[in-house]
Write a protein that holds these residues in place. Structure first.
Motif, PDB file in Angstrom:
ATOM      1  N   TRP A 157      -0.615  10.568   1.572  1.00 30.13           N
ATOM      2  CA  TRP A 157      -0.279  10.987   2.933  1.00 30.13           C
ATOM      3  C   TRP A 157      -0.727   9.947   3.960  1.00 30.13           C
ATOM      4  O   TRP A 157       0.034   9.545   4.835  1.00 30.13           O
ATOM      5  CB  TRP A 157      -0.918  12.343   3.219  1.00 30.13           C
ATOM      6  CG  TRP A 157      -0.635  12.863   4.591  1.00 30.13           C
ATOM      7  CD1 TRP A 157      -1.441  12.790   5.687  1.00 30.13           C
ATOM      8  CD2 TRP A 157       0.560  13.515   5.027  1.00 30.13           C
ATOM      9  NE1 TRP A 157      -0.833  13.373   6.773  1.00 30.13           N
ATOM     10  CE2 TRP A 157       0.400  13.821   6.391  1.00 30.13           C
ATOM     11  CE3 TRP A 157       1.745  13.873   4.388  1.00 30.13           C
ATOM     12  CZ2 TRP A 157       1.381  14.470   7.128  1.00 30.13           C
ATOM     13  CZ3 TRP A 157       2.715  14.519   5.138  1.00 30.13           C
ATOM     14  CH2 TRP A 157       2.529  14.808   6.480  1.00 30.13           C
ATOM     15  N   TYR A 158      -1.973   9.499   3.836  1.00 27.23           N
ATOM     16  CA  TYR A 158      -2.514   8.564   4.831  1.00 27.23           C
ATOM     17  C   TYR A 158      -1.869   7.181   4.728  1.00 27.23           C
ATOM     18  O   TYR A 158      -1.537   6.560   5.753  1.00 27.23           O
ATOM     19  CB  TYR A 158      -4.031   8.449   4.681  1.00 27.23           C
ATOM     20  CG  TYR A 158      -4.773   9.659   5.188  1.00 27.23           C
ATOM     21  CD1 TYR A 158      -4.651  10.079   6.513  1.00 27.23           C
ATOM     22  CD2 TYR A 158      -5.602  10.400   4.350  1.00 27.23           C
ATOM     23  CE1 TYR A 158      -5.323  11.207   6.972  1.00 27.23           C
ATOM     24  CE2 TYR A 158      -6.275  11.527   4.800  1.00 27.23           C
ATOM     25  CZ  TYR A 158      -6.134  11.919   6.121  1.00 27.23           C
ATOM     26  OH  TYR A 158      -6.790  13.022   6.579  1.00 27.23           O
ATOM     27  N   THR A 159      -1.711   6.668   3.523  1.00 31.52           N
ATOM     28  CA  THR A 159      -1.128   5.330   3.390  1.00 31.52           C
ATOM     29  C   THR A 159       0.335   5.298   3.818  1.00 31.52           C
ATOM     30  O   THR A 159       0.817   4.263   4.280  1.00 31.52           O
ATOM     31  CB  THR A 159      -1.251   4.817   1.940  1.00 31.52           C
ATOM     32  OG1 THR A 159      -0.660   5.774   1.050  1.00 31.52           O
ATOM     33  CG2 THR A 159      -2.684   4.578   1.564  1.00 31.52           C
ATOM     34  N   HIS A 160       1.020   6.426   3.692  1.00 32.30           N
ATOM     35  CA  HIS A 160       2.416   6.449   4.126  1.00 32.30           C
ATOM     36  C   HIS A 160       2.530   6.248   5.644  1.00 32.30           C
ATOM     37  O   HIS A 160       3.590   5.839   6.126  1.00 32.30           O
ATOM     38  CB  HIS A 160       3.078   7.758   3.698  1.00 32.30           C
ATOM     39  CG  HIS A 160       4.241   7.549   2.784  1.00 32.30           C
ATOM     40  ND1 HIS A 160       4.121   6.964   1.552  1.00 32.30           N
ATOM     41  CD2 HIS A 160       5.573   7.804   2.925  1.00 32.30           C
ATOM     42  CE1 HIS A 160       5.300   6.894   0.974  1.00 32.30           C
ATOM     43  NE2 HIS A 160       6.205   7.392   1.787  1.00 32.30           N
ATOM     44  N   HIS A 161       1.472   6.556   6.369  1.00 31.03           N
ATOM     45  CA  HIS A 161       1.514   6.345   7.813  1.00 31.03           C
ATOM     46  C   HIS A 161       1.328   4.887   8.206  1.00 31.03           C
ATOM     47  O   HIS A 161       1.354   4.555   9.400  1.00 31.03           O
ATOM     48  CB  HIS A 161       0.479   7.232   8.501  1.00 31.03           C
ATOM     49  CG  HIS A 161       0.929   8.660   8.615  1.00 31.03           C
ATOM     50  ND1 HIS A 161       0.909   9.520   7.542  1.00 31.03           N
ATOM     51  CD2 HIS A 161       1.430   9.365   9.662  1.00 31.03           C
ATOM     52  CE1 HIS A 161       1.377  10.705   7.930  1.00 31.03           C
ATOM     53  NE2 HIS A 161       1.699  10.639   9.204  1.00 31.03           N
ATOM     54  N   LEU A 162       1.191   4.011   7.217  1.00 24.11           N
ATOM     55  CA  LEU A 162       1.226   2.578   7.498  1.00 24.11           C
ATOM     56  C   LEU A 162       2.640   2.134   7.878  1.00 24.11           C
ATOM     57  O   LEU A 162       2.842   0.959   8.195  1.00 24.11           O
ATOM     58  CB  LEU A 162       0.739   1.797   6.275  1.00 24.11           C
ATOM     59  CG  LEU A 162      -0.759   1.896   5.973  1.00 24.11           C
ATOM     60  CD1 LEU A 162      -1.079   1.229   4.638  1.00 24.11           C
ATOM     61  CD2 LEU A 162      -1.576   1.255   7.087  1.00 24.11           C
ATOM     62  N   PHE A 163       3.593   3.068   7.815  1.00 24.40           N
ATOM     63  CA  PHE A 163       4.935   2.713   8.292  1.00 24.40           C
ATOM     64  C   PHE A 163       4.911   2.346   9.781  1.00 24.40           C
ATOM     65  O   PHE A 163       5.797   1.628  10.258  1.00 24.40           O
ATOM     66  CB  PHE A 163       5.920   3.859   8.042  1.00 24.40           C
ATOM     67  CG  PHE A 163       5.880   4.960   9.058  1.00 24.40           C
ATOM     68  CD1 PHE A 163       6.716   4.924  10.166  1.00 24.40           C
ATOM     69  CD2 PHE A 163       5.017   6.040   8.930  1.00 24.40           C
ATOM     70  CE1 PHE A 163       6.698   5.934  11.119  1.00 24.40           C
ATOM     71  CE2 PHE A 163       4.985   7.050   9.867  1.00 24.40           C
ATOM     72  CZ  PHE A 163       5.825   6.997  10.967  1.00 24.40           C
ATOM     73  N   ILE A 164       3.899   2.809  10.497  1.00 21.51           N
ATOM     74  CA  ILE A 164       3.813   2.490  11.928  1.00 21.51           C
ATOM     75  C   ILE A 164       3.545   0.995  12.141  1.00 21.51           C
ATOM     76  O   ILE A 164       4.325   0.317  12.820  1.00 21.51           O
ATOM     77  CB  ILE A 164       2.755   3.371  12.619  1.00 21.51           C
ATOM     78  CG1 ILE A 164       3.169   4.846  12.515  1.00 21.51           C
ATOM     79  CG2 ILE A 164       2.581   2.961  14.084  1.00 21.51           C
ATOM     80  CD1 ILE A 164       2.127   5.813  13.037  1.00 21.51           C
ATOM     81  N   LEU A 167       0.825  -1.214   0.000  1.00 20.66           N
ATOM     82  CA  LEU A 167       0.000   0.000   0.000  1.00 20.66           C
ATOM     83  C   LEU A 167       0.858   1.262   0.000  1.00 20.66           C
ATOM     84  O   LEU A 167       0.540   2.243  -0.684  1.00 20.66           O
ATOM     85  CB  LEU A 167      -0.932  -0.011   1.215  1.00 20.66           C
ATOM     86  CG  LEU A 167      -2.057  -1.054   1.174  1.00 20.66           C
ATOM     87  CD1 LEU A 167      -2.789  -1.103   2.506  1.00 20.66           C
ATOM     88  CD2 LEU A 167      -3.035  -0.743   0.049  1.00 20.66           C
ATOM     89  N   ILE A 168       1.937   1.245   0.760  1.00 17.91           N
ATOM     90  CA  ILE A 168       2.819   2.416   0.811  1.00 17.91           C
ATOM     91  C   ILE A 168       3.440   2.687  -0.552  1.00 17.91           C
ATOM     92  O   ILE A 168       3.453   3.819  -1.047  1.00 17.91           O
ATOM     93  CB  ILE A 168       3.913   2.224   1.876  1.00 17.91           C
ATOM     94  CG1 ILE A 168       3.313   2.278   3.286  1.00 17.91           C
ATOM     95  CG2 ILE A 168       5.001   3.282   1.729  1.00 17.91           C
ATOM     96  CD1 ILE A 168       4.287   1.905   4.384  1.00 17.91           C
TER      97      ILE A 168
END
Length: 588
Positions: free
Chosen positions: A219-226, A201-202
């Motif tokens: 922006w939102y999918t990049h926060h799947l790094f968490i 997804l990222i």
């Protein structure tokens, strides 16, 4: 025999410095390759993994080598996006390091993408190797792994070990279970699925089309790094990869085909043809050791951003420009920025999570800082409505929405005064950083400050006539100022119109060709129609400025960047006193 001259030596040293631009990437790539190979052979040859290799073969080394590469790149992936750290290092290196070394930091987002590609490659290799490994573990219950009878017997015995010191993590034969079921029974399997889905997804939402047109998705999918990093830390906690712990008592190379007994000291045992049962233990998780430090740095970075977001920003003025562009002029206590730097803007009333990058169009000499925003998406349209852009009348500050600012952050344009000649190349709205840069240069020039910079070229490629309307006032101001000061040679701007004119406009242009001012822009210098002929522009720069250092600064698409970079390398001279082009590209 080669004649060694001062010019040859300097030219050779200059080539070495230019190669340094890619040195960090080379070191990183070499580290990936070397670390993979070293890890592969470590696991492929280590005696305490003899029995594990007997079951799954060389894929053990492949899986562990790719895991090592993942650890290395997961450690690095967050560092290039620590914007405050990069800006701090850039400012520090300005005092102590050569320009070529400092310019490495300008490629931090490109390096971030390279690391992401490496993570994808290592992930694909790691998944493929472990899918093969699980199949081998499952097949070992029926001795389907090899044809040799003795090896079959040993593999079956290893699979049947069911004490705490087991080797095969699968406790059932293929008749009662399958690969998918066994995968979801383990922490490694579940966390691996989370890691893979997050990564997919990222990466897929990071394409240029998504970033430009659907920034919110990016922006939102990049926060799947968490969840990606949480799953990475937990991935090895179960210790699926196991090694032998008693090789001193049980030499696997000698005992693999002998009888194993639990109590070798019993009275009825014959020690000559028997060995103690091998004992195994899982590898302790190590990924957390690699990513903990960068994660701490990153969260400190986010803490700094959070603190900045709480500082009060006052919207002093909102200016509506043509071509669906509006300008926000703002103030914040302690705000200091260099020419062409950028900030991230948040409007909590619109979204509490979204931060959007915008180049500063104000000069450091202005008593405010400003950004020009084009209304091209939901967020920018909502911000325009919140700022009452369409009302066309002055609005009091208390009616303005709350704005949070993170930054400013450094860009290559900070180095504009390092060169005798600057060449600015902008495509469309990419001219925004040069609005700030040109104003700052002109302020210093009008103040008669001593500076190395003697000549500035601006090449602006516009898609249509509306694209340069908001910038027209600034260029007209420069026109007037240069005429009044009798210094019309300092700034040479060239506007290229690639499309957007009809037959009537073309006829009007022809009729007014002999007029003093351009018929399209109203400026002193004429508008060009079509695209710049860079293969003619660069030789003319070489002829006009021999023996000088020329800084080429681009804010535009990748295709243009690649073309200009090649031209800079082609037309730079290695001879002592020859012209040298330094290419700089601004990216977000």
């Amino acid at each position: 025999m080669l004649k060694v001259t001062c010019g040859n030596v300097v030219g050779y040293l200059w080539e070495c410095c230019r190669l340094l631009v890619g040195m960090l990437q080379f070191i990183w790539l070499a580290a990936n390759i070397v670390y993979f190979i070293v890890t592969f052979f470590t696991f492929h040859n280590a005696k305490n993994y003899f029995y594990l290799r007997l079951i799954i073969g060389p894929s053990l080394g492949v899986a562990r080598g790719s895991a090592a590469g993942l650890n290395l790149n997961c450690m690095l992936i967050l560092i290039p996006v620590c914007r405050n750290l990069i800006s701090f290092l850039r400012g520090s290196f300005k005092k102590c390091c050569r320009r070529n070394i400092r310019r490495q930091l300008d490629n931090h987002l490109t390096f971030h993408m390279y690391i992401a590609y490496a993570i994808c490659i290592h992930t694909a290799i790691h998944i493929g190797a472990h899918v093969f490994n699980v199949e081998r573990f499952l097949d070992s219950w029926d001795s389907q792994v090899v044809d040799d009878a003795e090896v079959k017997d040993t593999i079956l015995r290893l699979s049947q070990l069911r004490t705490d010191a087991y080797l095969n993590p699968i406790a059932e034969s293929a008749d009662t279970t399958d690969t998918i079921r066994e995968m979801f029974k383990t922490v490694a399997g579940v966390s691996g699925v989370v890691i893979t889905l997050s990564l997919i997804l990222i990466v897929t939402s990071s394409t240029e089309t998504i970033r430009r047109s659907y920034f919110e998705i990016f922006w939102y999918t990049h926060h799947l790094f968490i969840p990606f990093f949480i799953a990475t830390i937990l991935h090895g906690i179960q210790g699926i990869v196991r090694y032998q712990t008693n090789i001193d008592e049980h030499d696997p190379e000698k005992c693999w085909n002998q009888e194993w007994i639990d109590d070798l000291d019993s009275e009825d045992s014959d020690e000559d043809d028997k060995c103690p049962t091998p004992l195994f233990e899982g590898n302790s998780p190590k990924s957390w050791m690699w990513v903990l430090g960068p994660m701490v740095i990153y969260f400190l970075e986010r803490a700094v951003r959070f603190y900045r977001s709480k500082q009060q920003v006052v919207v002093m003025k909102v200016v509506k420009h043509p071509s669906k562009v509006f300008e926000l002029q703002m103030k914040r206590s302690g705000f200091e920025a260099g020419p062409g730097q950028y900030v991230f803007v948040q409007a909590p009333g619109i979204s509490a999570l979204e931060w959007h990058p915008f180049t500063l169009t104000s000069a450091p000499d202005d008593d405010y800082f400003s950004v020009h925003i084009r209304r091209v998406g939901d967020w920018t349209e909502a911000l325009a409505q919140e700022c009452h852009v369409d009302k066309g009348e002055f609005q009091e500050a208390w009616k303005m929405p709350r704005i949070a600012i993170d930054g400013p952050f450094g860009t290559p344009t900070e180095d504009i005064f390092w060169y005798q000649v600057d060449v600015f190349v902008a495509a469309g709205i990419g001219v925004t950083p040069f609005a700030s840069v040109l104003k700052h240069i002109w302020y210093k020039h009008c103040a008669s400050e001593e500076m190395k910079l003697k000549k500035v070229y601006l090449y602006w490629v516009c898609p249509d006539t509306n694209a340069f309307e908001w910038m027209q006032d600034l260029l007209q101001h420069f026109d007037q100022q240069m005429l009044e000061r009798g210094n019309t040679d300092f700034l040479d701007y060239n506007i290229y119109l690639t499309r957007g004119w009809d037959s009537n406009q073309a006829h009007n242009i022809v009729l007014n060709e002999e007029e003093g001012r351009d018929a399209v822009t109203g400026l002193q210098q004429k508008t060009h129609f079509g695209r710049p002929q860079w293969d003619k522009i660069f030789p003319s720069l070489v002829a006009s400025h021999p023996g000088t250092n020329v800084g080429v600064f681009l804010c535009g698409p990748t295709v243009l960047a690649n073309s200009l970079h090649k031209l800079c390398n082609t037309h730079s001279s290695n001879e002592l006193g020859g012209i040298k082009f330094f290419f700089n590209k601004e990216t977000f």
